[in-house]
Design an enzyme around this catalytic site. Structure first.
Site, PDB file in Angstrom:
ATOM      1  N   ALA A 245       0.800  -1.230   0.000  1.00 20.89           N
ATOM      2  CA  ALA A 245       0.000   0.000   0.000  1.00 20.89           C
ATOM      3  C   ALA A 245       0.834   1.281   0.000  1.00 20.89           C
ATOM      4  CB  ALA A 245      -1.019   0.035   1.144  1.00 20.89           C
ATOM      5  N   ALA A 246       2.167   1.157  -0.120  1.00 22.33           N
ATOM      6  CA  ALA A 246       2.965   2.387  -0.223  1.00 22.33           C
ATOM      7  C   ALA A 246       2.575   3.142  -1.508  1.00 22.33           C
ATOM      8  CB  ALA A 246       4.452   2.053  -0.229  1.00 22.33           C
ATOM      9  N   GLY A 247       2.340   2.398  -2.573  1.00 25.94           N
ATOM     10  CA  GLY A 247       1.893   3.018  -3.830  1.00 25.94           C
ATOM     11  C   GLY A 247       0.512   3.640  -3.688  1.00 25.94           C
ATOM     12  N   ASP A 248      -0.345   3.017  -2.887  1.00 19.80           N
ATOM     13  CA  ASP A 248      -1.693   3.581  -2.671  1.00 19.80           C
ATOM     14  C   ASP A 248      -1.600   4.873  -1.863  1.00 19.80           C
ATOM     15  OD1 ASP A 248      -2.769   1.358  -3.992  1.00 19.80           O
ATOM     16  OD2 ASP A 248      -2.812   0.197  -2.136  1.00 19.80           O
TER      17      ASP A 248
HETATM   18  O1  RIB Z   1      -1.784  -2.098  -3.106  1.00 21.33           O
HETATM   19  C1  RIB Z   1      -1.900  -3.015  -2.045  1.00 21.33           C
HETATM   20  C2  RIB Z   1      -3.107  -3.880  -2.225  1.00 21.33           C
HETATM   21  O2  RIB Z   1      -2.934  -4.729  -3.320  1.00 21.33           O
HETATM   22  C3  RIB Z   1      -3.394  -4.798  -1.078  1.00 21.33           C
HETATM   23  O3  RIB Z   1      -4.169  -4.184  -0.080  1.00 21.33           O
HETATM   24  C4  RIB Z   1      -4.084  -5.985  -1.726  1.00 21.33           C
HETATM   25  O4  RIB Z   1      -5.430  -6.096  -1.417  1.00 21.33           O
HETATM   26  C5  RIB Z   1      -3.858  -5.781  -3.215  1.00 21.33           C
HETATM   27  O5  RIB Z   1      -4.988  -5.348  -3.828  1.00 21.33           O
END
Ligand code: RIB
Length: 308
Positions: A245-248
């Protein structure tokens, strides 16, 4: 700049297995820890935005099952508008994540209900798109839905952001609907495998109508390609615990910062710092930073918009 940010994307339950190293083919490997976290790239980016104070509407789907209820309730508690998150007869999306001691991961997803997010769901939100400031997309839902959202976003005058993960072949026609594309190096290579290097890939995409490409290079920071502008930005030195989730976190912080009126340079530094904070914490949504967390890291690292 007013108006909500519409995220059209996936919602997953993440099952995380901590391992001393990644298993080899055919090997059974004892893990060291197990965790369950709310995840999914769409949901993560929606929560990332909400934690920073943005007005976020999520278009997505979960199953009519306990995970679906838990995830939808959790999103609502985070301040994400889930009135367009459908409850379907298909099981909630899942991710199996193996996480090594040095914070690297291997992720397998089962789309489940995420496959039920349709172009019709997007078109039904026409009024919302009309009042929205931006549309944030990833590729964990059907491509035709992403295309419909990019198109409606552009026609409605929204800024359109695409995080091309997990990477998939994209039709050339999508690029001129996108204002900001943020792949990592592997994703950019997979988008245009025939080109020699990432610079050539970036030039090609700009030639196809993409407005701005932000290449995420992990601990090497990020590079921007926009019009004639080419710039590099440093990464923040952090102790990596889990890069999930660093990219998120990057995507959410970048959108938030642009909407707040900051110039792109400043938004990228803020987004790099957000990704850095997320990498120091375990899990997906559990790792997403507040504004204070991000500014604290910027202050500690003495990296601001002038340092590139
Ligand atoms: O970007 C991270 C996400 O990738 C995780 O939370 C997982 O669910 C996948 O979708």
């Amino acid at each position: 700049m007013g108006g909500p940010i519409v995220v059209v994307g996936s919602i997953n339950m993440d099952l995380v297995f901590r391992v001393p190293r990644f298993p080899r083919a055919g090997e059974t490997l004892p893990g060291t820890e197990f965790h369950r976290f709310p995840g999914g790239k769409g949901a993560n980016q929606a929560v990332g935005l909400a934690r920073l104070g943005a007005d976020v509407k999520l278009i997505g789907a979960v199953g009519r099952d306990p995970y679906g209820k838990e995830l939808k309730d959790g999103l609502q508690k985070e301040g994400v508008d889930v009135s367009r998150v459908n409850e379907t007869g298909v099981t909630t999306g899942m991710a199996a994540i193996t996480l090594s001691e040095d914070g690297e991961n291997r992720i397998i997803t089962i789309a489940g209900a995420n496959r039920q997010v349709t172009p019709e769901d997007v078109l039904a939100a026409k009024e919302l798109f009309r009042e929205a400031w931006g549309v944030l997309l990833q590729l964990e839902i059907p491509l035709k839905t992403v295309q419909a959202a990019a198109r409606l976003g552009q026609e409605s005058g929204c800024k359109v952001f695409l995080d091309p993960a997990p990477v998939a072949e994209l039709p050339r026609s999508i690029y001129n609907r996108i204002d900001y594309l943020f792949p990592n190096s592997g994703e950019l290579e997979a988008l245009l495998p025939a080109e020699d290097d990432n610079e050539a890939r970036a030039e090609k995409l700009l030639g196809w109508g993409l407005k701005t490409l932000i290449l995420k290079k992990g601990d090497e920071g990020s590079s921007v390609f926009s019009g004639k502008d080419r710039r590099a930005f440093p990464a923040f030195p952090v102790k990596v615990v889990d890069t999930t989730a660093a990219g998120d976190a990057f995507a959410a912080a970048f959108c938030y910062s642009l909407q707040a009126g900051f110039p792109m340079e400043k938004a990228i530094v803020f987004a790099n710092a957000a990704g850095g904070v997320a990498a120091t914490r375990l899990g997906a949504q559990s790792s997403l930073p507040s504004k204070e967390d991000i500014l604290k890291l910027q202050k500690e690292a003495k990296i601001d918009e002038m340092d590139y």
